[in-house]
Design an enzyme around this catalytic site. Sequence first.
Site, PDB file in Angstrom:
ATOM      1  N   HIS A 267       0.823  -1.214   0.000  1.00  0.00           N
ATOM      2  CA  HIS A 267       0.000   0.000   0.000  1.00  0.00           C
ATOM      3  C   HIS A 267       0.850   1.254   0.000  1.00  0.00           C
ATOM      4  O   HIS A 267       0.453   2.288  -0.526  1.00  0.00           O
ATOM      5  CB  HIS A 267      -1.000  -0.023   1.154  1.00  0.00           C
ATOM      6  CG  HIS A 267      -2.190  -0.859   0.816  1.00  0.00           C
ATOM      7  ND1 HIS A 267      -2.298  -2.166   1.209  1.00  0.00           N
ATOM      8  CD2 HIS A 267      -3.255  -0.598   0.036  1.00  0.00           C
ATOM      9  CE1 HIS A 267      -3.414  -2.663   0.709  1.00  0.00           C
ATOM     10  NE2 HIS A 267      -4.017  -1.742  -0.006  1.00  0.00           N
TER      11      HIS A 267
ATOM     12  N   GLU B 291     -11.356 -10.417  -5.190  1.00  0.00           N
ATOM     13  CA  GLU B 291      -9.919 -10.419  -4.899  1.00  0.00           C
ATOM     14  C   GLU B 291      -9.496 -11.672  -4.142  1.00  0.00           C
ATOM     15  O   GLU B 291      -8.374 -11.778  -3.670  1.00  0.00           O
ATOM     16  CB  GLU B 291      -9.505  -9.141  -4.156  1.00  0.00           C
ATOM     17  CG  GLU B 291     -10.452  -8.674  -3.085  1.00  0.00           C
ATOM     18  CD  GLU B 291     -10.113  -7.294  -2.508  1.00  0.00           C
ATOM     19  OE1 GLU B 291      -9.079  -6.702  -2.860  1.00  0.00           O
ATOM     20  OE2 GLU B 291     -10.903  -6.826  -1.667  1.00  0.00           O
TER      21      GLU B 291
ATOM     22  N   ASP C 226      -4.697  -8.174  -4.400  1.00  0.00           N
ATOM     23  CA  ASP C 226      -4.944  -9.287  -3.491  1.00  0.00           C
ATOM     24  C   ASP C 226      -5.190 -10.587  -4.244  1.00  0.00           C
ATOM     25  O   ASP C 226      -4.748 -11.648  -3.809  1.00  0.00           O
ATOM     26  CB  ASP C 226      -6.133  -8.974  -2.577  1.00  0.00           C
ATOM     27  CG  ASP C 226      -5.715  -8.091  -1.420  1.00  0.00           C
ATOM     28  OD1 ASP C 226      -4.661  -8.379  -0.814  1.00  0.00           O
ATOM     29  OD2 ASP C 226      -6.411  -7.101  -1.127  1.00  0.00           O
TER      30      ASP C 226
ATOM     31  N   CYS D 147      -9.416  -2.711 -10.451  1.00  0.00           N
ATOM     32  CA  CYS D 147      -8.910  -1.546  -9.713  1.00  0.00           C
ATOM     33  C   CYS D 147      -7.575  -1.841  -9.037  1.00  0.00           C
ATOM     34  O   CYS D 147      -7.037  -1.003  -8.333  1.00  0.00           O
ATOM     35  CB  CYS D 147      -9.931  -1.053  -8.693  1.00  0.00           C
ATOM     36  SG  CYS D 147     -10.285  -2.261  -7.417  1.00  0.00           S
TER      37      CYS D 147
HETATM   38  C1  PEP Z   1      -6.622  -4.861  -4.626  1.00  0.00           C
HETATM   39  O1  PEP Z   1      -6.469  -5.754  -3.790  1.00  0.00           O
HETATM   40  O2  PEP Z   1      -6.276  -4.970  -5.833  1.00  0.00           O
HETATM   41  C2  PEP Z   1      -7.207  -3.569  -4.231  1.00  0.00           C
HETATM   42  C3  PEP Z   1      -7.493  -2.642  -5.115  1.00  0.00           C
HETATM   43  O3  PEP Z   1      -7.386  -3.349  -2.895  1.00  0.00           O
HETATM   44  P1  PEP Z   1      -6.176  -2.953  -1.920  1.00  0.00           P
HETATM   45  O4  PEP Z   1      -4.951  -2.732  -2.774  1.00  0.00           O
HETATM   46  O5  PEP Z   1      -6.572  -1.702  -1.216  1.00  0.00           O
HETATM   47  O6  PEP Z   1      -6.079  -4.129  -1.036  1.00  0.00           O
HETATM   48 MG    MG Z   2      -7.481  -5.554  -1.889  1.00  0.00          MG
END
Ligand code: PEP
Ligand code: MG
Length: 601
Positions: free
Chosen positions: A196, A438, A462, A509
């Site tokens: 993140h 995910e 994920d 996403c």
């Molecule tokens: C993902 O897992 O691709 C996602 C967009 O959520 P995060 O990166 O916030 O876990």
């Molecule tokens: Mg995620």
Amino acid sequence: MGRVRKEMVYAGTPVSGGIVFGPIHVVARGFSAPDVYPIANVARETERFEDALRRTHGQLKGLREHMESLSGNEEGRIFEAHMLVLEDPIVLTGVPKAIEERRQNAEYCFYAVMQNQLESMRRIPDPFLRDRTTDIEDVCQRVLRNFDTEHEEPASDDPDHLHILVAYDLSPSATATMNRHQVLGFATEQGSVTSHTAILARSLGIPAVVGLRNAVFNLHALDSCILDGYEGKLISNPTPETVARYRELEEEHQRRRAELDKLRDLKAITTDGHAIILSANIKSEDELDLVNRSGAEGVGLFRTEFFLLEKEECPYEEEQAALYSRVARRAAPSEVIFRTLDAGGDKLPGEPLSEPEPNPFLGWRGIRFSLDRKDLFKEQLRAILRAGTAGRVGLMFPLISGLGEVKQAKSLLAECVAELTARGVEFNQNIAVGAMIEVPSAAMIAADIASEVDFFSIGTNDLVQYTVEVDRVNPRVAKLYRSAHPGIVRLIKMVIDGASQHNIWTGVCGEMASDLILLPLLVGLGVDELSVGAPLAPLVKQAVRLLDFEKCSTLADQCLQAAETKQIVQLCSNVATAAYPELIQEGSGGSSAPSFAVHPA
Ligand code: PEP
Ligand code: MG
């Protein structure tokens, strides 16, 4: 003058594009760094250091005597051991030497020398020796408090204000709250492309490099430096020739960016007329200007956890409704999709855990947390429903692993509708409700889940982690993290097919959406929406505009037959480099940063 240090190049993983120039600020673990500034009078700084040591010694002696009078010799020995730290040659000779060489203030030199020492100890396998770091940290903090405060004034153009941050690691919340006006870019020893911290750097447009082993050890605060977020390099004490070369490179990148920005108002549509919705991932209201400037068509993922978990207490419905409504209003007429709280994993926990989770990514996170904390969850659901009157709003649930979770979440949403109706509060009952896909189990039953929701958004960060079993934040296994694994390609296909059976749309996403090498594959598989970090939207938009949908569909068919990751990478790379060779170069470390870590050679 201090010794002139040689140019050194440190190579890591590029995670956010851009080239910046500035002095380094090193932040180690444990306790915070004192201010650092250049000094002229070495003798005076050495004296300040010796004074601080003397004062500390006196205090420790007093504490030892006090403890001995209370409870005998045993307890007093703790302070005896603390006093020994002050007599260590690393302290007695290492710090004056650092003052002489670095020409920096005494407290910072003391901090830097001791941090290197502590860092070595923290990496020792022996738990007994590792535990000693706590004692040494304690003594160090005492010494730092004992420096007199009358010292040379830092120069008014103190370069420490604008700096390149070098740290062992940065938490997502430290990255999110980073002072963008002071931090030109950052480099860490830990981290990977899909952590993140890296995702946030990209969405904030902060150049960043991770996985720079031993950077904290080897770099000196205030050393001049170049951070190259495209190639993943940190160059300390660059020669004038290196600086000139990088300035030219940066100008070239900026020129290309300006060209891309001109496409702002055009649609993401392939050469043969296939349209893709291109939206942005954000985590705060502040990023909306960036979204509007980027030409993204709305927000495909609003990560609400940063707003919800930054404060001591989770904000109540009113505060949440106010924020979500402002965001919806500012983004209108485009849509904003709010993802409900996704606590846990590498993000902040939803509430203090009594003991650390052994496997946080497999633990109490995402929708699991929300379904266990119904009151908190319903505050958020009501707030989003209320924001539905301010603009076009959608919501989606993170980490769905089965149909039961979707049904439970929807039934809580129905309760919220009834409660708001009873209260006579204005809200919009018809907002779109989606599921994030995910977790592999959800992808496998996508058709069943599709019957319950209005859209899917595939969280590839994920999905890849859980499918190929590679921790997304661990640099040791980063090379095994493969978005182009045949298993991932087939799962994405299952999700899109499941969605089509129920006439709902599918977006992506995760970071894969801005991977320019894999973009033709996602387009060819039939993804309807791509949601990317706002600064990357112009690049991805231009790439889509250079693709041919027919060719992408053929590519997708070929990739679905492939049994090996490298075949898929090769097939995608052929199409991508034929369509936009110059964009791939531009995307280095920026949008297509995942390419490097994700695709094996
Ligand atoms: C993902 O897992 O691709 C996602 C967009 O959520 P995060 O990166 O916030 O876990
Ligand atoms: Mg995620």
